[in-house]
Design a protein around this motif. Structure first.
Motif, PDB file in Angstrom:
ATOM      1  N   SER A 126     -14.867  72.862  43.450  1.00  0.00           N
ATOM      2  CA  SER A 126     -14.661  74.284  43.158  1.00  0.00           C
ATOM      3  C   SER A 126     -15.973  74.943  42.753  1.00  0.00           C
ATOM      4  N   GLN A 127     -15.988  76.292  42.860  1.00  0.00           N
ATOM      5  CA  GLN A 127     -17.151  77.074  42.468  1.00  0.00           C
ATOM      6  C   GLN A 127     -16.681  78.230  41.595  1.00  0.00           C
ATOM      7  N   VAL A 128     -17.221  78.286  40.380  1.00  0.00           N
ATOM      8  CA  VAL A 128     -16.806  79.300  39.406  1.00  0.00           C
ATOM      9  C   VAL A 128     -18.033  80.045  38.908  1.00  0.00           C
ATOM     10  N   LYS A 129     -17.987  81.356  38.991  1.00  0.00           N
ATOM     11  CA  LYS A 129     -18.993  82.189  38.331  1.00  0.00           C
ATOM     12  C   LYS A 129     -18.314  82.853  37.138  1.00  0.00           C
ATOM     13  N   PHE A 130     -18.787  82.533  35.956  1.00  0.00           N
ATOM     14  CA  PHE A 130     -18.153  82.993  34.724  1.00  0.00           C
ATOM     15  C   PHE A 130     -19.144  83.891  33.980  1.00  0.00           C
ATOM     16  N   SER A 131     -18.785  85.158  33.824  1.00  0.00           N
ATOM     17  CA  SER A 131     -19.615  86.105  33.086  1.00  0.00           C
ATOM     18  C   SER A 131     -18.833  86.618  31.880  1.00  0.00           C
ATOM     19  N   ASP A 168     -18.409  67.335  42.175  1.00  0.00           N
ATOM     20  CA  ASP A 168     -19.049  68.381  42.997  1.00  0.00           C
ATOM     21  C   ASP A 168     -18.636  69.797  42.600  1.00  0.00           C
ATOM     22  N   ALA A 169     -18.035  69.961  41.431  1.00  0.00           N
ATOM     23  CA  ALA A 169     -17.691  71.310  40.964  1.00  0.00           C
ATOM     24  C   ALA A 169     -18.932  71.994  40.398  1.00  0.00           C
ATOM     25  N   THR A 170     -18.937  73.325  40.467  1.00  0.00           N
ATOM     26  CA  THR A 170     -20.049  74.124  39.948  1.00  0.00           C
ATOM     27  C   THR A 170     -19.497  75.249  39.071  1.00  0.00           C
ATOM     28  N   VAL A 171     -20.058  75.398  37.883  1.00  0.00           N
ATOM     29  CA  VAL A 171     -19.750  76.544  37.023  1.00  0.00           C
ATOM     30  C   VAL A 171     -21.059  77.189  36.595  1.00  0.00           C
ATOM     31  N   ASP A 172     -21.248  78.444  36.972  1.00  0.00           N
ATOM     32  CA  ASP A 172     -22.407  79.229  36.549  1.00  0.00           C
ATOM     33  C   ASP A 172     -21.959  80.173  35.443  1.00  0.00           C
ATOM     34  N   TRP A 173     -22.495  79.967  34.258  1.00  0.00           N
ATOM     35  CA  TRP A 173     -22.139  80.785  33.095  1.00  0.00           C
ATOM     36  C   TRP A 173     -23.228  81.830  32.850  1.00  0.00           C
ATOM     37  N   ALA A 174     -22.831  83.072  32.618  1.00  0.00           N
ATOM     38  CA  ALA A 174     -23.739  84.131  32.185  1.00  0.00           C
ATOM     39  C   ALA A 174     -23.073  84.822  30.996  1.00  0.00           C
ATOM     40  N   LEU A 175     -23.574  84.566  29.790  1.00  0.00           N
ATOM     41  CA  LEU A 175     -22.882  84.968  28.570  1.00  0.00           C
ATOM     42  C   LEU A 175     -23.752  85.910  27.749  1.00  0.00           C
ATOM     43  N   GLY A 176     -23.214  87.067  27.411  1.00  0.00           N
ATOM     44  CA  GLY A 176     -23.907  88.031  26.574  1.00  0.00           C
ATOM     45  C   GLY A 176     -23.243  88.106  25.208  1.00  0.00           C
ATOM     46  N   VAL A 177     -23.935  87.643  24.174  1.00  0.00           N
ATOM     47  CA  VAL A 177     -23.391  87.604  22.816  1.00  0.00           C
ATOM     48  C   VAL A 177     -23.952  88.813  22.065  1.00  0.00           C
ATOM     49  N   MET A 178     -23.173  89.876  22.012  1.00  0.00           N
ATOM     50  CA  MET A 178     -23.636  91.159  21.478  1.00  0.00           C
ATOM     51  C   MET A 178     -22.739  91.632  20.326  1.00  0.00           C
ATOM     52  N   ASN A 179     -22.224  90.709  19.540  1.00  0.00           N
ATOM     53  CA  ASN A 179     -21.322  91.057  18.447  1.00  0.00           C
ATOM     54  C   ASN A 179     -22.070  91.716  17.294  1.00  0.00           C
ATOM     55  N   GLU A 180     -21.291  92.311  16.377  1.00  0.00           N
ATOM     56  CA  GLU A 180     -21.867  92.952  15.198  1.00  0.00           C
ATOM     57  C   GLU A 180     -21.676  92.124  13.936  1.00  0.00           C
ATOM     58  N   GLY A 181     -20.659  91.270  13.902  1.00  0.00           N
ATOM     59  CA  GLY A 181     -20.381  90.469  12.715  1.00  0.00           C
ATOM     60  C   GLY A 181     -20.983  89.080  12.806  1.00  0.00           C
ATOM     61  N   ASN A 182     -20.732  88.262  11.783  1.00  0.00           N
ATOM     62  CA  ASN A 182     -21.230  86.883  11.763  1.00  0.00           C
ATOM     63  C   ASN A 182     -20.451  86.041  12.773  1.00  0.00           C
ATOM     64  N   ASP A 241     -24.701  75.591  35.100  1.00  0.00           N
ATOM     65  CA  ASP A 241     -25.882  76.400  34.816  1.00  0.00           C
ATOM     66  C   ASP A 241     -25.489  77.416  33.747  1.00  0.00           C
ATOM     67  N   LEU A 242     -26.023  77.275  32.543  1.00  0.00           N
ATOM     68  CA  LEU A 242     -25.637  78.142  31.428  1.00  0.00           C
ATOM     69  C   LEU A 242     -26.781  79.083  31.080  1.00  0.00           C
ATOM     70  N   LYS A 243     -26.520  80.373  31.192  1.00  0.00           N
ATOM     71  CA  LYS A 243     -27.486  81.388  30.789  1.00  0.00           C
ATOM     72  C   LYS A 243     -26.857  82.206  29.664  1.00  0.00           C
TER      73      LYS A 243
END
Length: 420
Positions: free
Chosen positions: A210-215, A237-251, A268-270
Motif C-alpha cells: 500500500s501507499q499512504v500520504k498522510f498530512s 513493501d508498504a510506504t507511508v509518507d508523513w507530513a506533520l505540522g505541529v502548530m498548537n498553542e498549548g503545552n 518518510d517522516l517530515k
C-alpha cells in the motif's frame, strides 16, 4: 477514575463487548505503567487526564461548512459527527469513513482485528489511559487494490467553550496495494478558555504494497494540555509518507512512530513545529526497522519564538535481523529569541551490522548573511525574516497535497510571528 464510569459510558454507546473489555483491561494497567519516556521534557506534573469520560454537549461554535470544500471528508466537533461527505464511487468500492459506531455496523470484524495494532494498550500510562477513556473515534477503511484519487480529509474540532476532555481515536486501515492521500486537522474553535486535556491516538495500518500520504495540521488552543500519538504499522513493501505540522498553542507532548514490520517497507517522516509564548512542546519521532531492506527517514524542522520551548527527539532503531535496513534523521531548530529554549537529540539504536544509518542535528539563529542578502534587495527586516522561516520549513509544507491547507499553515505561522 472508576470502572463504573467506563462501563456506564460504554453501555450508553452500545459498544461491543470486546471494546468494553479492552477499556477495562487498559484501566487495570494505568497505575502500574510508566509515563512515556520523552527525553529532556519535564511533563510529569502536567495534568494529562483526570478520569472523566463523557460526551460533549451541544456547541454554538458550528464550523463554516462552505469553507471546507468538496473533498471526501468527515467532520467531528467534540464527540459529535457533524458532517460526512463521501462520493458514490468511493462507497461502491467499499471505502468507509465515518464514526466508530457506524463503522462497526459495516466492517465489525475488520475493526476488531486492527484496533490497537499500532499502539498497544499496555505500552505506557498514557496509552492505557487513552484506551480506557477515549470518548469519540473515527474509522477510515480503504479496501485492497482501491486507489483513491482525491485527498480524504478528517477534521476534528475541539470546542474551546467545553471542559469535556478531547480524547479521540482515529483508526486508518489501508488494504493491500491500496493508495490514499489523507489530510488530518485537529483544531480548537471558538473564543472560550475552558481548561481541559486532550489524549489523541491515530493508528495507520498499511497493508502489503500500500501507499499512504498522510498530512496533518495541529492547531489546538492554549486551553488544552495535549498528548498526541500517531503510529504507523507497515507491512511488506508498504510506504507511508508523513507530513506533520505541529502548530498548537498549548503545552504538547507528541509521539510520532512508524514500525517497519515488513521487508521493503518505507516510512518518510517530515515534521515542522512552532513554539511561542511560554509554550512547551516535546516531540519524539521514531522509526523502528524490523523488516529487511526497510527504510526510515526523519526530517524535523522547528521555529521557537519568545520564551517557547521545543524539543525534538529523533530515534532510529534497527532491530536484529533487519539486514539492509536504512535509518536516517535530521533535526534542525531555528531560534528567534534569546529567551527561547531548545533541544535536538539524535538517537540511533543499531542491533544489526549490515545496515546504513546516519544523523544530523543543529540549533541556531537566522544566518545574518541570508538577512543581509534579502534586505540588500529592498526587503524590510520583517519581510526578509518571514521568507527565511518559510524556506526553512518548506520541506514539509510543500508535501501537503491541498494548496488551501498549505496556505493555512503559512498563515498560522505568520500569526505566531505577528504576536511577538
Amino acid at each position: 477514575m472508576s470502572k463504573e464510569s467506563i462501563v456506564k459510558f460504554s453501555q450508553a454507546q452500545a459498544e461491543p463487548v470486546w471494546i468494553r473489555e479492552r477499556r477495562l483491561a487498559a484501566f487495570d494497567q494505568i497505575e502500574n505503567l510508566p509515563l512515556p519516556d520523552i527525553e529532556r521534557v519535564k511533563f510529569h506534573r502536567w495534568n494529562l487526564g483526570d478520569g472523566r469520560i463523557a460526551e460533549s454537549e451541544a456547541s454554538n461554535n458550528v464550523p463554516d461548512f462552505t469553507a471546507l470544500g468538496d473533498n471526501p471528508k468527515l467532520v467531528q466537533l467534540g464527540t459529535q459527527t457533524v458532517l460526512e461527505q463521501l462520493s458514490a464511487d468511493l462507497l461502491e468500492q467499499g471505502v468507509v469513513f465515518t464514526d466508530l459506531a457506524s463503522a462497526l455496523e459495516e466492517i465489525p470484524e475488520i475493526i476488531e482485528s486492527h484496533f490497537g495494532q499500532a499502539l498497544a494498550l499496555n505500552e505506557d500510562k498514557l496509552a492505557a489511559y487513552h484506551y480506557a477513556y477515549f470518548n469519540s473515534a473515527a474509522v477510515l477503511y480503504v479496501p485492497d487494490n482501491v486507489e483513491v484519487s482525491r485527498p480524504i480529509e478528517g477534521v476534528f474540532l475541539q470546542d474551546s467553550d467545553s471542559a469535556v476532555p478531547f480524547n479521540k481515536h482515529v483508526l486508518i486501515i489501508v488494504g493491500r496495494n491500496a493508495r490514499v492521500s489523507y489530510l488530518e486537522r485537529f483544531e480548537s474553535i471558538g473564543d472560550g478558555s475552558a481548561q481541559t486535556t486532550a489524549n489523541i491516538s491515530v493508528e495507520v495500518i498499511a497493508g502489503a504494497g500500500s501507499q499512504v500520504k498522510f498530512s496533518a495540521i495541529d492547531r489546538l488552543g492554549d486551553n488544552l494540555t495535549t498528548y498526541m500519538s500517531r503510529r504507523g504499522r507497515l507491512e511488506r513493501d508498504a510506504t507511508v509518507d508523513w507530513a506533520l505540522g505541529v502548530m498548537n498553542e498549548g503545552n504538547v507532548i507528541a509521539d510520532f512512530d512508524s514500525d517497519l514490520k515488513g521487508d521493503g517497507s518505507h516510512a518518510d517522516l517530515k515534521v515542522v513545529a512552532a513554539s511561542s509564548g511560554r509554550q512547551v512542546q516535546g516531540i519524539d519521532t521514531r522509526v523502528t526497522n524490523y523488516g529487511k531492506n526497510s527504510v526510515g527517514h526523519i526530517l524535523q524542522h522547528g521555529v521557537i519564538l519568545e520564551r517557547g520551548t521545543l524539543t525534538f527527539n529523533g530515534i532510529g532503531h534497527i532491530i536484529k535481523g533487519a539486514k539492509g535496513a536504512d535509518a536516517q534523521q535530521e533535526s534542525r531548530v531555528l531560534m528567534l529569541s534569546d529567551k527561547a529554549r531548545s533541544d535536538a537529540n539524535p538517537i540511533l539504536l543499531i542491533d544489526e551490522n549490515d545496515v546504513t544509518a546516519g544523523h544530523a542535528a543543529s540549533i541556531g539563529q537566522i544566518d545574518p548573511e541570508d538577512m543581509y542578502y534579502l534586505m540588500s534587495r529592498g526587503l524590510k527586516f520583517e519581510e526578509a525574516e518571514r521568507l527565511v522561516i518559510r524556506g526553512f520549513l518548506g520541506a514539509v509544507i510543500t508535501e501537503i497535497p491541498i494548496k488551501e491547507v498549505r496556505d493555512e499553515m503559512i498563515s498560522v505561522l505568520d500569526t505566531k510571528l505577528d504576536k511577538r
